[in-house]
Each structure stands twice: as C-alpha cells, then as structure tokens.
Design an enzyme around this catalytic site. Structure first.
Site, short mmCIF file in Angstrom:
data_model
loop_
_atom_site.label_atom_id
_atom_site.label_comp_id
_atom_site.label_asym_id
_atom_site.label_seq_id
_atom_site.Cartn_x
_atom_site.Cartn_y
_atom_site.Cartn_z
N GLU A 205 82.99 -66.04 -27.43
CA GLU A 205 82.47 -65.73 -28.77
C GLU A 205 82.36 -64.20 -28.95
OE1 GLU A 205 78.43 -66.42 -30.82
OE2 GLU A 205 79.38 -68.37 -31.03
N HIS B 210 61.27 -74.38 -33.56
CA HIS B 210 61.54 -73.59 -32.35
C HIS B 210 60.24 -73.49 -31.53
CE1 HIS B 210 62.76 -70.07 -29.94
NE2 HIS B 210 64.00 -70.28 -30.35
#
Ligand code: UD1
Ligand code: UDP
Length: 366
Positions: free
Chosen positions: A119, A239
């Site tokens: 990436e 999260h």
C-alpha cells in the site's frame, strides 16, 4: 528460497496483511515466512489474527492504554532490532501508514534489510492530515526498496517523487482480497434484525487529529440529523481508544435509535457494510471497501489519500465541522437522486488478486 518477514500491529494492517501472509505461506517451495506483530493494538489485532488463522512467530506486545506516538515508536524500534538480527530476513514487508510500519521500516533501514511497502504511494501531501499517518507513509516510501502501489494514482505519486519506476508495481489493494471472501448473502445478525425496516447508518471514527472537539462536532451532527429522520437506525462499532469512547458516550448516549457496540470481527463488519444504507466514517480502509459494495460514504475528514473513491462517486469529503456534516448527511437522506448517484458499485482498488500479484513479484525479483 526467500526469507520474508511481515511486520504489522494494528487492525487495518492485519486485515490487509493476513491475506498476503496466507498467500506467501501457501508457497513453501518459494518462501520461508515469519510474522512479527508489534501488538500496537491488542484485542482489535487478535480478532483479525483469529479470523485469518495467522499465528505470529513474534509478538512485541507493546500496547498500553493511552499510548503516545513516542511509546509506540520507541518500543517497536528497540524491540524489533534483536528479532530482525536473529531472524535474518531477506526482505521485511510493512503496510501503509501506521507508526508500527514507520518504526519497523526504520529498524530495517538501520540494519540494511530491504523493505517492501505494501500500500505504497498514498498521499494527501499535508503532513498534518491525516496525522501522523501522512508522515509515516512518506517516510516509509523514502527508504523502501519495493513499492506495491494499490492504484495507478499511487504509482504516479511515487514517480513524481523520483522513485525508481522499476521498483514500483500496481497490484490493487490487499484489503479487497479479504472483501472477496467475507460477504455472505445469507448473513444474519441480531443487531441487523434490530435495524430491519429502517435505513441503517453505519458509523466509525478514530483518527487522532479528530480526537477532542472535532469528534464532538461529528457526533452532534449525526444525532441532530437522525432525530429528524425517524426511519433511520444507526450502529456504531466503537474503536477501543478511551478518548473516542468518552466523546461518543457524551454525545450519543440516551438516543435509542443509535446503538454503540464493541468492534466487530471483520467478516461481520463487511456484512454490516453490505446491509447499510450509508456509512459515516473517518477510516481509511472503509473508503476502499465501500466502493466495491456500492455504499455511499460521507468521509468525516478534511483530506483523503483515496481520491479514486471520490472520482468513482462513492465517497464525499464532509470535513469535521458540525454544520457541513449536518447538511450533507441530511441531503443524502432526503435526496434520492444524490443517493443513487453515490450508490454505484465500482472497483478502483483492484480485483482481489493483490496478494497473489505481490507474491509473484517477490518470487521473481531480487
Ligand atoms: C492506529 C494508527 C492509525 C490507524 C488505526 C486503526 C498510528 C499512529 N495510528 O491508531 O493509523 O488508522 O490504528 O484503528 O499508528 N486500544 C485498545 N485495544 C486495541 C486497540 C486500541 O485498548 O485493540 C486503545 C488503547 O488505549 C490505545 C488506544 O486505543 O492506547 C489508541 O491506539 P493506537 O494504536 O495508539 O492509535 P489508533 O488511534 O488506534
Ligand atoms: N473494521 C472491522 N471492525 C469494525 C470496524 C472496522 O473489522 O468494527 C474493519 C474495516 O472493514 C476495515 C478496517 O477495519 O477493513 C478499518 O480499520 P480502521 O478504521 O480501524 O483503520 P484505518 O483503515 O482508518 O487505518
């Protein structure tokens, strides 16, 4: 036989590196593979390792509550030294833009070990946004030896910085490899049963630069819009960062059409995305997954390193101020033609063969 070590530490890195781990391990005649997790995340990392059946060879186990960037950088850098010296890999693969990836790449650079960046080449060109990720990804690309760029745009970013074209390969994003295997037409879940009959809004938020005031603005806007639209229900897999939880509970508690739940396993999360009407997020990976599913995403950030999804029409940047988020979210719920325009499925991040392509390249090049 090439000795390859993969180093990663957070949920999104694991989701995008585990398909590659398993592809490399399926070729024992070509590669000797070791996996080192830093444990920058703990529960959220372990969830992914379990799903992909990846058992790390090394675990630095560094996470502590409220960790700073100093904690993560120093611990990864110092603890990795001995492991790399003992393991003696021919190449180390790191992913994306986390502090794990930056510190691991730096350790390799100091030890003269070649680095492969999975990436590579994503850019906002604003070092403050996302922070510190834009610095991390640029720093890794400065010292990488192999660049696995997910798209032509990311390849062009690398070329414009003078990187050697013979070291750059456009492979698609390994995150899409995972997405190919997770979506089930017969998927059922009791949270989705709860939302059945309503338009499902899926929410995530975690970026460091959004902690504090921006996050309060984001949640205020979401609540205001949903109060005005009784046919919506929201699910928010939250999260684990305590600062995120504090802001979310302060703004969203007591509103019974919005459920805050624990982080979902990746298979569940992908199927929740698939069942959703639209997504509100500041995540990076979700911006890559949503276009494939044709799900509109309002990106609660000022910048994105994923322009392909904007061009495809699935993503819209709405910033982190309350009023613009309120306006764009309201509009997308009310304006059917705008909604349809953003709902077209497209595949700008590859065809799900990125891991295979990366393994082929690693086998062929020294
Ligand atoms: C990190 C990455 C970010 C990535 C994100 C994905 C950096 C600087 N940031 O940010 O690029 O987008 O992961 O989620 O590398 N926590 C737990 N359990 C977990 C995970 C986190 O309790 O499994 C809590 C801990 O209190 C921890 C805090 O969350 O201190 C923050 O985690 P950290 O990795 O430092 O930052 P993220 O914001 O998650
Ligand atoms: N995800 C997940 N469970 C959740 C929320 C997200 O598995 O409850 C997945 C999501 O599909 C994507 C990745 O986690 O693949 C995104 O991670 P995150 O938003 O934490 O990090 P970022 O992509 O912003 O770096």
């Amino acid at each position: 036989m090439k000795k390859i070590m993969l180093v990663f530490g957070t949920r999104p890195e694991a989701i995008k590196m585990c398909p590659l781990v398993n592809e490399l391990k399926s070729r024992p005649d070509q590669f000797l593979v070791s996996v080192c997790v830093t444990g920058q995340h703990r529960e959220m990392l372990d969830q992914v390792l379990n799903v992909f059946n990846v058992l790390p060879d090394y675990d630095l186990n560094i996470m502590k509550s409220g960790q700073t960037l100093f904690d993560v950088t120093c611990n990864v850098l110092s603890r990795l030294k001995q492991i790399i010296e003992e393991d003696e890999p021919d190449v180390v693969l790191v992913h994306g833009d986390t502090t794990t990836s930056f510190a691991a790449a730096l350790a390799c650079f100091y030890l003269h070990i070649p680095i492969g960046h999975v990436e590579a080449g994503l850019r906002t060109n604003d070092l403050q946004s996302p922070w510190p990720e834009e610095f991390n990804r640029q720093a890794v690309d400065l010292i990488a030896d192999y660049y696995f760029a997910p798209t032509e745009t990311s390849r062009q970013n690398l070329l414009s910085e003078g990187k050697d074209p013979s070291k750059i390969w456009v492979t698609g994003n390994t995150g899409i490899d995972a997405l190919q295997t997770t979506i089930r037409n017969d998927y059922v879940n009791e949270e989705l049963d709860w939302a059945c009959g309503s338009r499902l809004i899926l929410i995530t938020a975690h970026r460091r630069e959004n902690l504090g005031e921006p996050m309060h603005h984001m949640f205020k806007a979401i609540r205001r819009v949903m109060e005005e639209h009784p046919d919506t229900k929201a699910i928010y897999p939250i999260h684990m960062n305590p600062k995120v939880r504090e802001a979310a509970h302060a703004e969203l508690d007591g509103f019974d059409r919005l459920r805050i739940i624990e982080p979902l396993e990746v298979l569940d999360f992908h199927n929740f995305m698939n069942a959703s009407h639209l997504i509100l997020t500041d995540s990076g990976g979700i911006q890559e997954e949503a276009p494939g599913l044709g799900k509109p995403v309002l990106v609660m950030r000022d910048t994105t390193e994923r322009p392909e999804g904007i061009v495809a029409g699935t993503l819209k940047l709405v910033g982190t101020e309350e009023e613009p988020i309120y306006a764009e979210f309201s509009r997308l719920l009310a304006d059917e033609s705008e909604y349809q325009k953003m709902s077209k499925a497209s595949n700008p991040y590859g065809d799900g063969t990125a891991s295979k392509q990366i393994a082929d390249i690693l086998a062929q090049h020294n």
